[in-house]
Design an enzyme around this catalytic site. Structure first.
Site, PDB file in Angstrom:
ATOM      1  N   HIS A   1      76.322 -56.108  21.290  1.00  0.00           N
ATOM      2  CA  HIS A   1      75.910 -56.148  22.695  1.00  0.00           C
ATOM      3  C   HIS A   1      74.638 -56.988  22.800  1.00  0.00           C
ATOM      4  CE1 HIS A   1      75.673 -54.806  26.814  1.00  0.00           C
ATOM      5  NE2 HIS A   1      74.382 -54.636  26.633  1.00  0.00           N
TER       6      HIS A   1
ATOM      7  N   ASN B   1      80.458 -65.652  17.556  1.00  0.00           N
ATOM      8  CA  ASN B   1      80.378 -64.527  16.606  1.00  0.00           C
ATOM      9  C   ASN B   1      81.547 -64.542  15.633  1.00  0.00           C
ATOM     10  OD1 ASN B   1      78.042 -62.542  17.089  1.00  0.00           O
ATOM     11  ND2 ASN B   1      78.708 -63.062  19.159  1.00  0.00           N
TER      12      ASN B   1
ATOM     13  N   ALA C   1      70.473 -64.828  17.171  1.00  0.00           N
ATOM     14  CA  ALA C   1      70.193 -63.582  16.433  1.00  0.00           C
ATOM     15  C   ALA C   1      71.493 -62.840  16.126  1.00  0.00           C
ATOM     16  CB  ALA C   1      69.249 -62.705  17.241  1.00  0.00           C
ATOM     17  N   GLU C   2      72.428 -62.849  17.056  1.00  0.00           N
ATOM     18  CA  GLU C   2      73.718 -62.174  16.831  1.00  0.00           C
ATOM     19  C   GLU C   2      74.442 -62.746  15.621  1.00  0.00           C
ATOM     20  OE1 GLU C   2      75.052 -60.927  21.377  1.00  0.00           O
ATOM     21  OE2 GLU C   2      76.011 -62.639  20.448  1.00  0.00           O
TER      22      GLU C   2
ATOM     23  N   LEU D   1      87.557 -50.346  25.918  1.00  0.00           N
ATOM     24  CA  LEU D   1      88.592 -49.714  25.084  1.00  0.00           C
ATOM     25  C   LEU D   1      88.375 -48.213  25.087  1.00  0.00           C
ATOM     26  CD1 LEU D   1      88.435 -52.252  22.149  1.00  0.00           C
ATOM     27  CD2 LEU D   1      90.261 -52.046  23.836  1.00  0.00           C
TER      28      LEU D   1
ATOM     29  N   ASN E   1      80.972 -53.085  17.803  1.00  0.00           N
ATOM     30  CA  ASN E   1      80.725 -54.001  18.917  1.00  0.00           C
ATOM     31  C   ASN E   1      79.341 -54.609  18.767  1.00  0.00           C
ATOM     32  OD1 ASN E   1      81.165 -55.234  21.510  1.00  0.00           O
ATOM     33  ND2 ASN E   1      79.849 -53.680  22.432  1.00  0.00           N
TER      34      ASN E   1
ATOM     35  N   GLY F   1      82.249 -44.081  25.644  1.00  0.00           N
ATOM     36  CA  GLY F   1      81.366 -44.535  26.730  1.00  0.00           C
ATOM     37  C   GLY F   1      81.337 -46.057  26.824  1.00  0.00           C
TER      38      GLY F   1
ATOM     39  N   ASP G   1      79.247 -49.176  26.123  1.00  0.00           N
ATOM     40  CA  ASP G   1      78.102 -49.628  25.324  1.00  0.00           C
ATOM     41  C   ASP G   1      77.285 -48.453  24.796  1.00  0.00           C
ATOM     42  OD1 ASP G   1      78.854 -52.306  25.639  1.00  0.00           O
ATOM     43  OD2 ASP G   1      77.819 -52.435  27.553  1.00  0.00           O
TER      44      ASP G   1
END
Ligand code: GAR
Length: 212
Positions: free
Chosen positions: A116, A19, A180-181, A100, A114, A150, A152
């Site tokens: 996921h 990434n 895809a990311e 975090l 982020n 929280g 994710d």
């Protein structure tokens, strides 16, 4: 900050850095109006640091401290200082395997994103592609979201679906999700920095250029 300005990204990761590479490429191609100011890992041997250094990017490893799943208070302060010292506008989590919280998120309020490897809110937590594979879903994908307190959770900015094929293994599915990311993450960061995403409560909406 004006939309034509160049933003400074701080990228945190613990993995191999695919990434990071996609985001750095998109910055160099000016598809993302930003530069990678610093790359930080909790693991000194992480591939992401090697990939950053190959590209001439500033790369540091900062030990996470005494906990297994999060940063301890001293480490948190060191991470914040390194990112602020690099004059980072946005913190981009790219496979950073530490939670975090608290002071860190307050230091970069609504400025932490982020990616996921599943369609949240399904399969939060570790090895999400394997969770999806084991569950037997036929469609999974990846999610880009703002980070809140929280695990994710936080407003979803973008998602991309990926099919689960009969011949898949967890590894082949993970590869398809990561492909895809590499498209979704830079494109979403670009839209966010250009002010094309409006976050209203938990909902992120696309603002058309005309209505901005
Ligand atoms: C990515 O697939 C990302 O979605 C995942 O770690 C991988 C890092 O790969 N993140 C998480 O699981 C966060 N919970 P990379 O180092 O090649 O970018």
């Amino acid at each position: 900050m004006g939309e034509r300005e160049q933003f400074r990204l701080g990228i945190l990761g613990s993995g191999k850095g695919s990434n990071l590479a996609a985001i750095a490429d998109a910055c160099e191609a000016r598809e993302v109006p930003a530069e990678v100011a610093i790359v930080i890992s909790d693991l000194p041997g992480a591939g992401i640091l090697a990939r950053a250094r190959e590209r001439g990017l500033r790369a540091e490893s900062i030990p996470p401290g005494k906990y297994r799943t999060k940063l301890d208070e001293e480490a948190e302060r060191t991470y914040i200082a390194a990112l602020q010292g690099a004059r980072v506008d946005w913190v981009v989590l790219a496979g950073f395997m530490r939670i975090l919280k608290g002071d860190f998120l307050r230091a970069f309020e609504r400025r932490v994103v982020n990616i996921h490897p599943a369609l949240l809110p399904s399969f939060p937590g570790l090895e999400a592609w394997k969770q999806a594979f084991d569950y037997g879903v036929k469609v999974t994908g990846c999610t880009v979201h703002l980070v809140d307190q929280g695990i994710d959770t936080g407003p979803i900015l973008a998602q991309q679906t990926v099919p689960v094929l009969d011949g898949d293994t967890p590894a082949t599915l993970h590869q398809r999700i990561q492909a895809a990311e590499r498209v979704l993450y830079p494109a979403t960061i670009a839209a966010l920095l250009r002010g094309e995403i409006l976050v209203q409560g938990n909902r992120a909406l696309r603002a058309s250029p005309k209505t901005r």
